[in-house]
Write an enzyme that holds these catalytic residues in place. Sequence first.
Site, PDB file in Angstrom:
ATOM      1  N   LEU A  91     -10.355  65.019 -77.662  1.00 36.65           N
ATOM      2  CA  LEU A  91      -9.392  65.809 -78.436  1.00 36.65           C
ATOM      3  C   LEU A  91      -9.141  67.180 -77.807  1.00 36.65           C
ATOM      4  CD1 LEU A  91     -10.521  64.998 -82.100  1.00 36.65           C
ATOM      5  CD2 LEU A  91      -9.040  63.697 -80.562  1.00 36.65           C
ATOM      6  N   HIS A  92      -7.876  67.601 -77.834  1.00 36.40           N
ATOM      7  CA  HIS A  92      -7.473  68.907 -77.305  1.00 36.40           C
ATOM      8  C   HIS A  92      -6.547  69.566 -78.322  1.00 36.40           C
ATOM      9  CE1 HIS A  92      -3.833  66.730 -76.448  1.00 36.40           C
ATOM     10  NE2 HIS A  92      -4.469  65.913 -75.623  1.00 36.40           N
ATOM     11  N   SER A  93      -5.961  70.700 -77.942  1.00 36.30           N
ATOM     12  CA  SER A  93      -5.140  71.444 -78.913  1.00 36.30           C
ATOM     13  C   SER A  93      -3.960  70.630 -79.434  1.00 36.30           C
ATOM     14  CB  SER A  93      -4.606  72.729 -78.297  1.00 36.30           C
ATOM     15  OG  SER A  93      -5.639  73.425 -77.696  1.00 36.30           O
ATOM     16  N   HIS A 145      -4.072  67.468 -80.248  1.00 35.22           N
ATOM     17  CA  HIS A 145      -4.611  66.738 -81.403  1.00 35.22           C
ATOM     18  C   HIS A 145      -4.840  67.682 -82.581  1.00 35.22           C
ATOM     19  CE1 HIS A 145      -6.043  64.096 -78.007  1.00 35.22           C
ATOM     20  NE2 HIS A 145      -5.455  63.217 -78.786  1.00 35.22           N
ATOM     21  N   GLU A 148       4.667  63.665 -80.157  1.00 36.35           N
ATOM     22  CA  GLU A 148       5.891  63.376 -79.392  1.00 36.35           C
ATOM     23  C   GLU A 148       5.601  63.281 -77.902  1.00 36.35           C
ATOM     24  OE1 GLU A 148       8.881  66.255 -80.361  1.00 36.35           O
ATOM     25  OE2 GLU A 148       9.294  65.331 -82.299  1.00 36.35           O
ATOM     26  N   LYS A 149       4.452  63.753 -77.476  1.00 33.70           N
ATOM     27  CA  LYS A 149       4.074  63.664 -76.058  1.00 33.70           C
ATOM     28  C   LYS A 149       4.191  62.208 -75.565  1.00 33.70           C
ATOM     29  CE  LYS A 149       1.624  64.315 -72.226  1.00 33.70           C
ATOM     30  NZ  LYS A 149       1.100  62.975 -72.088  1.00 33.70           N
ATOM     31  N   VAL A 188       2.339  69.977 -77.607  1.00 34.48           N
ATOM     32  CA  VAL A 188       1.757  71.309 -77.375  1.00 34.48           C
ATOM     33  C   VAL A 188       1.642  71.508 -75.863  1.00 34.48           C
ATOM     34  CG1 VAL A 188      -0.268  72.774 -77.741  1.00 34.48           C
ATOM     35  CG2 VAL A 188       0.479  71.212 -79.547  1.00 34.48           C
ATOM     36  N   SER A 244      -5.094  64.292 -72.551  1.00 39.03           N
ATOM     37  CA  SER A 244      -6.510  64.028 -72.253  1.00 39.03           C
ATOM     38  C   SER A 244      -6.699  63.772 -70.764  1.00 39.03           C
ATOM     39  CB  SER A 244      -7.002  62.829 -73.057  1.00 39.03           C
ATOM     40  OG  SER A 244      -6.793  63.073 -74.427  1.00 39.03           O
ATOM     41  N   ARG A 245      -5.642  63.302 -70.096  1.00 37.96           N
ATOM     42  CA  ARG A 245      -5.762  62.975 -68.668  1.00 37.96           C
ATOM     43  C   ARG A 245      -5.688  64.222 -67.775  1.00 37.96           C
ATOM     44  NH1 ARG A 245      -3.116  57.929 -70.455  1.00 37.96           N
ATOM     45  NH2 ARG A 245      -4.606  56.295 -69.978  1.00 37.96           N
TER      46      ARG A 245
END
Length: 284
Positions: free
Chosen positions: A31-33, A35, A147-148, A175, A185-186
């Site tokens: 998880l990152h910003s 998420h 939407e990414k 974001v 995540s990649r």
Amino acid sequence: MTEVVRTRAELAARLAPRTGTLAVVMTMGALHSGHESLLRAARDRADAVLATIFVNPLQFGPNEDFDRYPRTFDADLEVCRAAGVETVFAPSRPEIYPEGEPMVRVDPGPLGAELEGSTRPGHFAGVLTVVLKLLNLVRPDVALFGEKDYQQLTMIRRMVRDLALDVEIVGVPTVREPDGLALSSRNRYLSGPERAAALTLSAALRVGADAAAAGRGADAALAAAYRTFGSGTGARLDYLVLTDPDLGTAPVTGPARMLVAAWVGATRLIDNMPVELSPAAPEG
Ligand code: PAF
């Protein structure tokens, strides 16, 4: 207080009796910003939030990064706690696929073979199958997706319409880092120089969106975006398209979407942006 449930039985017990509305955010962890913003949007929309963490083997091809996909459960749990998530469902593979690979899968239709699907056969059947399964297990009122992964979001919306599923699907804007890189995540696979090269994707989309906003029309906007992928960027273009927001027919005017995929070293990245196409200027 965030409770972690691992089995379907624990999940069912945790969700019964149901009071108030429930939002689900499905993730594969790491998880990152991006998420965090999904979890916050979920928090705003429902009385309770449930996050799923499951690296779905069905959506990875044989030569993709399933084994090396980042697994950071403890850090993920902290993110969920900080976002006020009530429940984290983190099942094992046999919990989701008790009989091994499922015989019956969701058929994503023709769009499943385009864009991401053209180089990742079976990917969207894998995504839609696990999303449908998780929707069935959780029975949320609303499910939020970034939407990414725009094609994924579009196809989930389509599945919900075509199969008459009783859930609201909400898309949450991408974001970005201050320099424009879309969070993914990649991104953690990228070396310093590769990260710099990865900026080509968002730069191309920005150039295309700006050209469209300046009234230059679809072809010119796309051509301007292409030029950003000139030689020496370090990013190898896979596809760059300008289409209507439902990923159907090519747009002429109005709201549209530009989508890009490119390789940076051994990492394949995707990004997209909304584009507003103004009516073509009269000739003369
Ligand atoms: O976007 C993702 O992380 C995954 O594709 C999803 C929706 C959790 C399904 O495995």
